[in-house]
Design a protein around this motif. Structure first.
Motif, PDB file in Angstrom:
ATOM      1  N   ALA A 206       7.567  16.650   2.280  1.00 53.46           N
ATOM      2  CA  ALA A 206       8.202  16.582   3.782  1.00 53.46           C
ATOM      3  C   ALA A 206       9.542  16.549   3.571  1.00 53.46           C
ATOM      4  CB  ALA A 206       7.555  15.408   4.699  1.00 53.46           C
ATOM      5  N   ARG A 207      10.184  15.504   2.724  1.00 48.85           N
ATOM      6  CA  ARG A 207      11.619  15.304   2.929  1.00 48.85           C
ATOM      7  C   ARG A 207      12.159  16.797   2.041  1.00 48.85           C
ATOM      8  NH1 ARG A 207      14.043  13.948   5.582  1.00 48.85           N
ATOM      9  NH2 ARG A 207      15.862  12.992   4.246  1.00 48.85           N
ATOM     10  N   ALA A 208      11.536  17.364   1.364  1.00 46.36           N
ATOM     11  CA  ALA A 208      12.030  18.350   0.554  1.00 46.36           C
ATOM     12  C   ALA A 208      12.223  19.658   1.572  1.00 46.36           C
ATOM     13  CB  ALA A 208      11.326  19.066  -0.740  1.00 46.36           C
ATOM     14  N   LEU A 209      11.213  19.785   2.668  1.00 44.78           N
ATOM     15  CA  LEU A 209      11.551  20.617   3.746  1.00 44.78           C
ATOM     16  C   LEU A 209      12.261  20.078   4.936  1.00 44.78           C
ATOM     17  CD1 LEU A 209       7.518  21.598   3.666  1.00 44.78           C
ATOM     18  CD2 LEU A 209       9.568  23.048   2.999  1.00 44.78           C
ATOM     19  N   GLY A 210      12.900  18.927   4.726  1.00 44.54           N
ATOM     20  CA  GLY A 210      14.082  18.498   5.734  1.00 44.54           C
ATOM     21  C   GLY A 210      13.309  17.806   6.893  1.00 44.54           C
ATOM     22  N   LEU A 211      12.052  17.298   6.879  1.00 39.62           N
ATOM     23  CA  LEU A 211      11.384  16.715   7.817  1.00 39.62           C
ATOM     24  C   LEU A 211      12.057  15.049   7.963  1.00 39.62           C
ATOM     25  CD1 LEU A 211       7.651  17.998   7.735  1.00 39.62           C
ATOM     26  CD2 LEU A 211       9.562  19.018   9.166  1.00 39.62           C
ATOM     27  N   GLU A 212      11.915  14.697   9.254  1.00 41.53           N
ATOM     28  CA  GLU A 212      11.970  13.198   9.264  1.00 41.53           C
ATOM     29  C   GLU A 212      10.755  12.688   9.053  1.00 41.53           C
ATOM     30  OE1 GLU A 212      13.702  12.281  12.887  1.00 41.53           O
ATOM     31  OE2 GLU A 212      14.420  10.228  12.535  1.00 41.53           O
ATOM     32  N   VAL A 213      10.488  11.548   8.241  1.00 36.31           N
ATOM     33  CA  VAL A 213       9.522  10.980   7.755  1.00 36.31           C
ATOM     34  C   VAL A 213       9.075   9.658   8.254  1.00 36.31           C
ATOM     35  CG1 VAL A 213       7.738  10.407   5.917  1.00 36.31           C
ATOM     36  CG2 VAL A 213       8.988  12.696   5.958  1.00 36.31           C
ATOM     37  N   ALA A 214       7.976   9.320   8.780  1.00 40.47           N
ATOM     38  CA  ALA A 214       7.550   7.832   8.982  1.00 40.47           C
ATOM     39  C   ALA A 214       6.273   7.733   8.234  1.00 40.47           C
ATOM     40  CB  ALA A 214       7.382   7.376  10.386  1.00 40.47           C
ATOM     41  N   GLY A 215       5.825   6.289   7.992  1.00 41.48           N
ATOM     42  CA  GLY A 215       4.619   6.325   7.108  1.00 41.48           C
ATOM     43  C   GLY A 215       4.109   5.075   7.574  1.00 41.48           C
ATOM     44  N   PHE A 216       2.875   4.818   7.707  1.00 40.06           N
ATOM     45  CA  PHE A 216       2.056   3.499   8.122  1.00 40.06           C
ATOM     46  C   PHE A 216       0.682   3.355   7.318  1.00 40.06           C
ATOM     47  CE2 PHE A 216       4.758   5.180  11.605  1.00 40.06           C
ATOM     48  CZ  PHE A 216       5.034   3.970  12.126  1.00 40.06           C
ATOM     49  N   SER A 217       0.747   2.185   6.930  1.00 40.91           N
ATOM     50  CA  SER A 217      -0.579   1.819   6.107  1.00 40.91           C
ATOM     51  C   SER A 217      -1.335   1.016   7.133  1.00 40.91           C
ATOM     52  CB  SER A 217      -0.084   1.028   4.886  1.00 40.91           C
ATOM     53  OG  SER A 217       0.451   1.961   4.139  1.00 40.91           O
ATOM     54  N   CYS A 218      -2.671   1.363   7.277  1.00 42.97           N
ATOM     55  CA  CYS A 218      -3.472   0.503   7.906  1.00 42.97           C
ATOM     56  C   CYS A 218      -4.033  -0.614   6.568  1.00 42.97           C
ATOM     57  CB  CYS A 218      -4.808   1.241   8.352  1.00 42.97           C
ATOM     58  SG  CYS A 218      -5.973   0.299   9.074  1.00 42.97           S
ATOM     59  N   LEU A 219      -3.752  -1.875   6.710  1.00 44.71           N
ATOM     60  CA  LEU A 219      -4.091  -2.672   5.551  1.00 44.71           C
ATOM     61  C   LEU A 219      -5.533  -2.961   5.647  1.00 44.71           C
ATOM     62  CD1 LEU A 219      -0.794  -5.046   5.882  1.00 44.71           C
ATOM     63  CD2 LEU A 219      -1.351  -2.907   4.494  1.00 44.71           C
ATOM     64  N   THR A 220      -6.650  -2.275   5.042  1.00 44.54           N
ATOM     65  CA  THR A 220      -7.883  -2.331   5.295  1.00 44.54           C
ATOM     66  C   THR A 220      -8.417  -3.584   4.313  1.00 44.54           C
ATOM     67  OG1 THR A 220      -8.302  -0.695   3.706  1.00 44.54           O
ATOM     68  CG2 THR A 220      -8.261   0.117   5.878  1.00 44.54           C
ATOM     69  N   ASN A 221      -7.853  -4.013   3.364  1.00 47.27           N
ATOM     70  CA  ASN A 221      -8.649  -5.131   2.683  1.00 47.27           C
ATOM     71  C   ASN A 221      -7.357  -5.716   1.807  1.00 47.27           C
ATOM     72  OD1 ASN A 221      -8.664  -2.095   1.273  1.00 47.27           O
ATOM     73  ND2 ASN A 221      -8.646  -3.690  -0.551  1.00 47.27           N
ATOM     74  N   TRP A 222      -7.965  -6.815   1.180  1.00 46.70           N
ATOM     75  CA  TRP A 222      -6.933  -7.510   0.174  1.00 46.70           C
ATOM     76  C   TRP A 222      -7.025  -6.648  -1.105  1.00 46.70           C
ATOM     77  CZ3 TRP A 222      -3.337 -10.663   1.652  1.00 46.70           C
ATOM     78  CH2 TRP A 222      -3.422 -11.688   2.716  1.00 46.70           C
ATOM     79  N   ALA A 223      -5.878  -6.389  -1.777  1.00 48.63           N
ATOM     80  CA  ALA A 223      -6.140  -5.702  -2.930  1.00 48.63           C
ATOM     81  C   ALA A 223      -6.855  -6.652  -4.019  1.00 48.63           C
ATOM     82  CB  ALA A 223      -4.599  -5.295  -3.472  1.00 48.63           C
ATOM     83  N   ALA A 224      -7.435  -5.814  -4.994  1.00 53.09           N
ATOM     84  CA  ALA A 224      -8.446  -6.647  -6.057  1.00 53.09           C
ATOM     85  C   ALA A 224      -7.915  -7.825  -6.506  1.00 53.09           C
ATOM     86  CB  ALA A 224      -8.837  -5.722  -7.034  1.00 53.09           C
ATOM     87  N   GLY A 225      -8.511  -8.792  -6.585  1.00 56.10           N
ATOM     88  CA  GLY A 225      -8.318 -10.223  -7.106  1.00 56.10           C
ATOM     89  C   GLY A 225      -7.357 -10.928  -6.078  1.00 56.10           C
ATOM     90  N   ILE A 226      -7.126 -10.596  -5.129  1.00 55.70           N
ATOM     91  CA  ILE A 226      -6.275 -11.469  -4.047  1.00 55.70           C
ATOM     92  C   ILE A 226      -7.469 -12.081  -3.203  1.00 55.70           C
ATOM     93  CG2 ILE A 226      -4.876 -11.322  -2.390  1.00 55.70           C
ATOM     94  CD1 ILE A 226      -3.049  -9.388  -3.562  1.00 55.70           C
TER      95      ILE A 226
END
Ligand code: HPA
Length: 255
Positions: A206-226
């Motif tokens: 997207a950046r290579a194509l000149g788009l403005e980017v936003a990103g969102f992570s839905c935190l679904t679980n503790w990563a392994a071991g946490i």
């Protein structure tokens, strides 16, 4: 070049594209679903093979803003190339969007955050070992991959609406296996707050194509071991579904 499927997307005149991650399909309302174009209409797009990932573009609205949803993404771990998994981004750009919102489900590595909440991506670690720009000599500047200005707007809206919105670094890995606890400790020491298997290649394209980017992570679980629990794709989908309502609220307040 006339392409009837692309023309349908183009004629929607959307400013914003939204890529939906695992379990986030509920962001598309039943009313919007009537107006869609299947990925199968685009020969360059591979079909998603993961449960919970439908493959189509939906011509939708968020408030008065016209959006194109990409419902269902393809991943590297399905055996596709970096070029193939970013085909949808090139189509969205060709359809005329100027701003792109990438969403994903991710494991939380930062113990100050909590599962069930959202993290806005401030920056990423591309640990997939590949890039959609492979084969070109495009020395793209990624100093500000995720728009600072747009992030400030989302932060303001989240505060005003009383929505918990963490901000942090997303590590994108190949998958499909989840990480080992040792890998999670390594990723944490590299600066990762959330860990997933998508998004980074799309952001680069997207950046290579000149788009403005936003990103969102839905935190679904503790990563392994946490956390104390083992990880399952079902848990990821369930948590995603519940958290999607919050995200929908954030989008309503921000777009
Ligand atoms: N690790 C990687 N990808 C993920 C996770 C995880 O814990 N949860 C959802 N996607």
């Amino acid at each position: 070049m006339s392409d009837p499927a692309l023309d349908r997307l183009r004629n929607w005149n959307a400013d914003v594209g939204i890529v939906l991650g695992s379990g986030l399909n509920v962001l598309v309302s039943a009313a919007d679903s009537a107006n869609s174009v299947g990925y199968s209409e685009f020969p360059e797009l591979p079909k998603p093979s993961v449960p919970g990932h439908t493959g189509r573009f939906v011509l939708g609205n968020i408030g008065s803003t016209r959006v194109l949803f990409a419902q269902g993404r393809v991943h590297l771990y399905e055996g596709h190339t970096a070029r193939q998994v970013t085909g949808g981004i090139r189509i969205l750009a060709a359809a005329g969007i100027k701003r792109l919102i990438l969403t994903n489900a991710a494991g939380v590595a930062n113990q100050n955050f909590s599962p069930g909440s959202w993290m806005m991506i401030s920056d990423h670690l591309n640990l997939t070992g590949t890039t959609p720009l492979l084969g070109s000599a495009q020395f793209l500047d990624l100093t500000e991959t995720y728009s600072k200005k747009w992030r400030a707007e989302f932060s303001r809206a989240a505060k005003a609406e009383n929505i918990t919105l963490y901000e942090g670094v997303y590590a994108g890995l190949l998958g499909p296996q989840y990480e080992t606890p040792a890998e999670v400790r390594m990723l944490r020491s590299l600066g990762a707050d959330a860990i997933g298997m998508s998004t980074v290649l799309e952001a680069i394209q997207a950046r290579a194509l000149g788009l403005e980017v936003a990103g969102f992570s839905c935190l679904t679980n503790w990563a392994a071991g946490i956390g104390s629990e083992n990880l399952s794709h079902e848990e990821v989908l369930e948590t995603g579904k519940a958290a999607a309502k919050t995200f929908s609220h954030l989008l309503d307040a921000s777009l």
